[in-house]
Design an enzyme around this catalytic site. Sequence first.
Site, PDB file in Angstrom:
ATOM      1  CB  SER A 128       4.586  -7.377   5.728  1.00 38.44           C
ATOM      2  OG  SER A 128       3.612  -8.305   5.320  1.00 38.44           O
ATOM      3  CB  CYS A 136      10.643  -0.601   2.709  1.00 42.79           C
ATOM      4  SG  CYS A 136      11.402  -0.002   1.213  1.00 42.79           S
ATOM      5  CG  PHE A 195      -0.226   0.408   2.506  1.00 41.06           C
ATOM      6  CD1 PHE A 195      -0.049   1.748   2.829  1.00 41.06           C
ATOM      7  CD2 PHE A 195       0.294  -0.538   3.385  1.00 41.06           C
ATOM      8  CE1 PHE A 195       0.618   2.131   3.992  1.00 41.06           C
ATOM      9  CE2 PHE A 195       0.965  -0.169   4.536  1.00 41.06           C
ATOM     10  CZ  PHE A 195       1.125   1.179   4.834  1.00 41.06           C
ATOM     11  CD  GLU A 255      -5.530  -6.065   0.650  1.00 37.30           C
ATOM     12  OE1 GLU A 255      -4.687  -5.848  -0.246  1.00 37.30           O
ATOM     13  OE2 GLU A 255      -5.404  -6.950   1.512  1.00 37.30           O
TER      14      GLU A 255
HETATM   15  P1  NAD Z   1       1.385  -6.715   2.983  1.00 35.80           P
HETATM   16  O1  NAD Z   1       2.397  -7.793   3.070  1.00 35.80           O
HETATM   17  O2  NAD Z   1       0.299  -6.690   3.976  1.00 35.80           O
HETATM   18  O3  NAD Z   1       0.657  -6.753   1.544  1.00 35.80           O
HETATM   19  C1  NAD Z   1       1.388  -6.719   0.345  1.00 35.80           C
HETATM   20  C2  NAD Z   1       0.552  -7.345  -0.760  1.00 35.80           C
HETATM   21  O4  NAD Z   1       0.357  -8.736  -0.485  1.00 35.80           O
HETATM   22  C3  NAD Z   1      -0.836  -6.758  -0.916  1.00 35.80           C
HETATM   23  O5  NAD Z   1      -1.126  -6.644  -2.274  1.00 35.80           O
HETATM   24  C4  NAD Z   1      -1.742  -7.775  -0.237  1.00 35.80           C
HETATM   25  O6  NAD Z   1      -3.029  -7.827  -0.802  1.00 35.80           O
HETATM   26  C5  NAD Z   1      -1.026  -9.070  -0.492  1.00 35.80           C
HETATM   27  N1  NAD Z   1      -1.204 -10.083   0.562  1.00 35.80           N
HETATM   28  C6  NAD Z   1      -1.563  -9.886   1.856  1.00 35.80           C
HETATM   29  N2  NAD Z   1      -1.536 -11.056   2.534  1.00 35.80           N
HETATM   30  C7  NAD Z   1      -1.167 -12.010   1.642  1.00 35.80           C
HETATM   31  C8  NAD Z   1      -0.926 -13.416   1.744  1.00 35.80           C
HETATM   32  N3  NAD Z   1      -1.078 -14.063   2.892  1.00 35.80           N
HETATM   33  N4  NAD Z   1      -0.545 -14.081   0.635  1.00 35.80           N
HETATM   34  C9  NAD Z   1      -0.367 -13.440  -0.532  1.00 35.80           C
HETATM   35  N5  NAD Z   1      -0.554 -12.100  -0.679  1.00 35.80           N
HETATM   36  C10 NAD Z   1      -0.946 -11.404   0.392  1.00 35.80           C
HETATM   37  O7  NAD Z   1       2.203  -5.341   2.968  1.00 35.80           O
HETATM   38  P2  NAD Z   1       1.649  -3.850   3.080  1.00 35.80           P
HETATM   39  O8  NAD Z   1       1.136  -3.616   4.464  1.00 35.80           O
HETATM   40  O9  NAD Z   1       0.763  -3.541   1.935  1.00 35.80           O
HETATM   41  O10 NAD Z   1       2.993  -3.009   2.846  1.00 35.80           O
HETATM   42  C11 NAD Z   1       3.866  -2.661   3.887  1.00 35.80           C
HETATM   43  C12 NAD Z   1       5.030  -3.611   3.974  1.00 35.80           C
HETATM   44  O11 NAD Z   1       5.745  -3.600   2.741  1.00 35.80           O
HETATM   45  C13 NAD Z   1       6.042  -3.219   5.033  1.00 35.80           C
HETATM   46  O12 NAD Z   1       6.461  -4.370   5.709  1.00 35.80           O
HETATM   47  C14 NAD Z   1       7.190  -2.616   4.239  1.00 35.80           C
HETATM   48  O13 NAD Z   1       8.456  -2.673   4.871  1.00 35.80           O
HETATM   49  C15 NAD Z   1       7.137  -3.435   3.000  1.00 35.80           C
HETATM   50  N6  NAD Z   1       7.784  -2.765   1.870  1.00 35.80           N
HETATM   51  C16 NAD Z   1       8.990  -3.237   1.471  1.00 35.80           C
HETATM   52  C17 NAD Z   1       9.668  -2.608   0.435  1.00 35.80           C
HETATM   53  C18 NAD Z   1      11.010  -3.111  -0.003  1.00 35.80           C
HETATM   54  O14 NAD Z   1      11.487  -2.714  -1.071  1.00 35.80           O
HETATM   55  N7  NAD Z   1      11.653  -3.976   0.759  1.00 35.80           N
HETATM   56  C19 NAD Z   1       9.091  -1.497  -0.191  1.00 35.80           C
HETATM   57  C20 NAD Z   1       7.844  -1.063   0.248  1.00 35.80           C
HETATM   58  C21 NAD Z   1       7.194  -1.701   1.288  1.00 35.80           C
END
Ligand code: NAD
Length: 488
Positions: A233, A288, A155, A182
Amino acid sequence: MPKSNYGKMEILVGGEWKESASSELHRSFNPATGSEIAEVPFVSRDEVEEATSAAAEAFKKWHDFPITERVKYLSKMKLVFENHFEELATLNTQNHGKTIQESRGDIRRALENIDAAIGAAYVLGKGENLEQIAEGIDESSTKEPLGAFAIVCPFNFPIMIPFWFIPYAIALGDTVVVKPSELDPIPTTQLIRMIQEETKLPPGVLNLVQGGKEAVQSLISSKEISGVTFVGSTGVAKQVFELAGKYGKRSIVNGGAKNSLVILPDADLGHAIPSIISSSFGNAGQRCLAGSNVITVGGIHEKTVDNLVTSANKLRVGNGMDESTEMGPVVSESAMKRIENYIQKGVSEHAKLKTDGRKIKVQEYPDGFYIGPTVFDNVEPQMAIAKEEIFGPVLSVMSVDKVEDAIELINSGTSFGNMASLFTSSGLAAREFRRRVNAGNIGINAGVAAPSAFFPFGGRKESFYGTLHAQIDTVDFFTDTKVTIARW
Ligand code: NAD
């Protein structure tokens, strides 16, 4: 004019915008006001399959387009960003909550990646040739696109992060199915709508589905999908990496982070403090690359904490649409509660709460998801607030005696390895730090060490799974090398 509600998000399949038949609808909010701004259908496996089939079908023709033709679409894509710059920034702020300035930065970074993809597809995507490797034998390699790819997004950068991947895939001859978060699908969805309408990309090159976990699982398991890029995440990243392995798909999987910013006694505090403030509280800490732990070295601890607290307290928190706002809300009510729980945990663990973001009130928007900048002092490495990703505007300050101790704390204090920064005027200390710290991105006098598009974007340890990183590295990810040995 920005709308107050964008209705039910649609999906894009084979060039057609459609309403999903799914009755499972999730609510998306404007975090600044707390009011509902869209409904997000959680698409069915069949709908995902329609999108992946459309992408696979389009690939058959798209990869035969000459590269000179493919990149023309990217030039048109750039125009879409430029012509709708302010509209896109508004959508981004409305749905994510970040300040309008931060939204503009998000778009500029996406644009950078389109430029890089155009250049990289020509320069890095061309293969190699070695003549007369033996008598009468030439050997050459070509890089070939592979098919349809799933692009799964978090997100926190709804415009930039999809564009760490989309332009490279398209320039190299692959097709994509994008799945936005979402929580804030509007910026990505509206941008893709503009791109499809205005660039007239051949149907099926760019597809979009909506949903959450199930949509991602359906994408990865679809036989039409050649690989997946994921940013999110760490817990989910691990699952995605495993699932991609199970189905034999290549993957780039970027996970979470817990980044430390180290200050040496010889640092220029006049530069370091604003840099740390912007690293930790920019995007309301939902980056991140956000600085989450500050480690002071030697006798500068009290001064650093005083300066950080004074600056944090001055930040104007409010609706990101107001140009004077310096920190917006966090993305959702549940994110707000999670962050508040972490603050409570810090208090229970006896860290010293110097400024408490839970007390913030934004008078005009009592239902918005606001948390003010929060600073803890006397934080110990074993505390949850020092080890775990909070993903909010909470800064933990620790102190050590020597720079070696700070490096040790970074390397063994958390399971993450995304970014670490050092503030110093010593070139030698900076060199040691760069060499000894186990993280993918190193900042020297830079609070947010964000690689520009011509460099890879990825971390280490639990911040990353896979081999190739995002941005420029995707040239190798989105292609496979074929070697030809010719004897004449
Ligand atoms: P999230 O892991 O909750 O969701 C990411 C995506 O995965 C979304 O599209 C979601 O719908 C989907 N998803 C959720 N649960 C799932 C599952 N069990 N199986 C498959 N798909 C699933 O992450 P978020 O809250 O949207 O984003 C924040 C996180 O992203 C933080 O941990 C941040 O550090 C990380 N992030 C990392 C980077 C990087 O380059 N390392 C960059 C940006 C954000």
